[in-house]
Motif scaffolding. Structure first.
Motif, PDB file in Angstrom:
ATOM      1  N   ASP A  74       0.868  -1.174   0.000  1.00 26.67           N
ATOM      2  CA  ASP A  74       0.000   0.000   0.000  1.00 26.67           C
ATOM      3  C   ASP A  74       0.906   1.225   0.000  1.00 26.67           C
ATOM      4  O   ASP A  74       1.601   1.501   0.987  1.00 26.67           O
ATOM      5  CB  ASP A  74      -0.904  -0.016   1.237  1.00 26.67           C
ATOM      6  CG  ASP A  74      -1.933   1.099   1.225  1.00 26.67           C
ATOM      7  OD1 ASP A  74      -1.563   2.245   0.908  1.00 26.67           O
ATOM      8  OD2 ASP A  74      -3.107   0.831   1.544  1.00 26.67           O
ATOM      9  N   ARG A 133       0.187   4.447  -0.003  1.00 20.35           N
ATOM     10  CA  ARG A 133      -0.213   5.532   0.899  1.00 20.35           C
ATOM     11  C   ARG A 133       0.228   5.248   2.331  1.00 20.35           C
ATOM     12  O   ARG A 133       0.740   6.121   3.028  1.00 20.35           O
ATOM     13  CB  ARG A 133      -1.734   5.711   0.824  1.00 20.35           C
ATOM     14  CG  ARG A 133      -2.283   6.876   1.628  1.00 20.35           C
ATOM     15  CD  ARG A 133      -3.766   7.041   1.352  1.00 20.35           C
ATOM     16  NE  ARG A 133      -4.512   5.805   1.584  1.00 20.35           N
ATOM     17  CZ  ARG A 133      -4.971   5.420   2.778  1.00 20.35           C
ATOM     18  NH1 ARG A 133      -4.726   6.169   3.855  1.00 20.35           N
ATOM     19  NH2 ARG A 133      -5.660   4.314   2.906  1.00 20.35           N
ATOM     20  N   LYS A 134       0.064   4.006   2.763  1.00 23.96           N
ATOM     21  CA  LYS A 134       0.434   3.640   4.127  1.00 23.96           C
ATOM     22  C   LYS A 134       1.904   3.214   4.240  1.00 23.96           C
ATOM     23  O   LYS A 134       2.433   3.127   5.353  1.00 23.96           O
ATOM     24  CB  LYS A 134      -0.458   2.508   4.627  1.00 23.96           C
ATOM     25  CG  LYS A 134      -1.939   2.877   4.733  1.00 23.96           C
ATOM     26  CD  LYS A 134      -2.751   1.688   5.214  1.00 23.96           C
ATOM     27  CE  LYS A 134      -4.244   2.008   5.314  1.00 23.96           C
ATOM     28  NZ  LYS A 134      -5.033   0.826   5.732  1.00 23.96           N
ATOM     29  N   ASP A 135       2.527   2.919   3.101  1.00 27.16           N
ATOM     30  CA  ASP A 135       3.902   2.422   3.064  1.00 27.16           C
ATOM     31  C   ASP A 135       4.067   1.183   3.946  1.00 27.16           C
ATOM     32  O   ASP A 135       4.930   1.123   4.829  1.00 27.16           O
ATOM     33  CB  ASP A 135       4.899   3.503   3.491  1.00 27.16           C
ATOM     34  CG  ASP A 135       6.348   3.067   3.276  1.00 27.16           C
ATOM     35  OD1 ASP A 135       6.585   2.261   2.363  1.00 27.16           O
ATOM     36  OD2 ASP A 135       7.227   3.527   4.031  1.00 27.16           O
TER      37      ASP A 135
END
Length: 354
Positions: free
Chosen positions: A149, A151-153
């Motif tokens: 992900d 965005r969440k890394d």
């Protein structure tokens, strides 16, 4: 729309790379071609990031990758290049993950893989990357499936493949990801499996008809898997042999097409460029039983049900990296005794080229 005839296909040489390159990765963002990493003539992984500028027919150097690597898995997420694993210095697998923002022109280091891996296969669905298998530092294949992900890394573990392997061929169709072939400790495998993202479950499919390495693997416009040519592994008392066999799996039928219903290629070859261009399967170059690399090119005509010779490649080579952009096949780098800097495009003459 009718498929083009053989004489309509033409090759053109484009700007050569700054140096010979092999095991580099290609990616398209917004119709633009990016080239990442690869090995140089001394076999050293590089940190190159270059953009091909068609308006001036030149490769433009961009900020290099933080980590030099070859054979990396690359995915495009929101106009960003996600670079995963590969081989680093000392021919050691990498766990480093980096992202290049094509709009900002900057690299960022991101959450690493759980372990060093080379030969990872990757695809993207709904803005997330799915990374399959790989080979670890112990040279053993992995069955791991990881989801990234941006965005969440974060990397999340999903149910593992039924068969551990690396360098597998994957194809996303709807909510299913098909995983075909691959290798285990340098030996090819016949396993063929599908992952259902809705139910998060794996299912086995009929195995590949025979063990072959360095095949051309295509997924055609109807969702069929086409397994072309390759090198058949010999037994204890048999030598390995190049093949021109074509095997086709139809997911709607759930089975492989009978051999008598497929048409073999004209030339036995392995480690060649393969793509679908304007509805025709195209194979180019590679290795065969001849002493030198091949320059021959052929394309399958679906209505005539036969392979036809096209104009030969300008630069014969094997192990080239390929990508199709706007119905044009770009063949970049590769090997002809030494790493090649050649960059050529196969296009249909009716159209304007790059």
């Amino acid at each position: 729309m009718a498929v083009p005839s053989a004489h309509e296909f033409h090759w053109q040489s484009l700007a050569r790379l700054s140096s010979g390159r092999v095991y580099h990765s290609l990616a398209e963002v917004g119709g633009q071609l990016y080239m990442l990493g690869g090995c140089d003539a001394a076999g050293r992984p590089t940190s190159y990031l270059e953009l091909y500028a068609p308006e001036i027919d030149q490769w433009v150097s961009l900020p290099p990758m933080p980590t030099a690597r070859a054979g990396a898995a690359v995915a495009v997420l929101n106009k960003q290049l996600l670079v995963v694993g590969g081989v680093g210095k000392n021919q050691h697998p990498l766990k480093a993950v980096e992202v290049y923002n094509t709009e900002e022109g900057k690299w960022r280091k991101r959450c690493s893989l759980r372990e060093e891996l080379m030969g990872v296969s990757i695809t993207v669905k709904d803005g997330r990357a799915f990374a399959f298998g790989g080979m670890g530092a112990d040279l053993l294949p992995r069955s791991i499936l990881q989801q990234y992900d941006l965005r969440k890394d974060v990397w999340a573990l999903l149910p593992p493949m039924l068969t551990p392997r690396y360098d597998t061929s994957i194809c996303l169709q709807g909510s299913k990801i098909y995983v075909a072939g691959g290798r285990q400790c340098k030996r090819s495998v016949k396993a063929f499996e599908v992952f259902d993202m809705d139910s998060r479950t794996w299912s086995s499919l009929p195995s590949l008809p025979c063990k072959r390495s360095y095949s051309g693997v295509l997924w055609d416009n109807t969702g069929r898997l086409c397994w072309l040519g390759g090198l058949r592994q010999g037994g204890i008392h048999q030598s390995s042999k190049f093949t021109k066999n074509v095997n086709i799996f139809d997911p709607n039928q759930g089975s492989w097409t009978r051999s008598e219903d497929t048409v073999p290629m004209k030339t036995k070859r392995a480690d060649f460029a393969a793509a679908i261009v304007r509805g025709r399967m195209v194979v180019a170059g590679g290795l065969g039983h001849q002493p030198s690399v091949l320059d021959t090119v052929e394309a399958f005509h679906p209505e005539k049900r036969k392979w036809e010779n096209l104009a030969p490649m300008v630069t014969p080579r094997c192990s080239a990296s390929t990508i199709v952009i706007r119905d044009r096949l770009l063949v970049v780098g590769g090997v002809n005794q030494i790493p090649s800097s050649a960059h050529e495009i196969l296009y249909v003459k009716e159209e304007e080229i790059l």
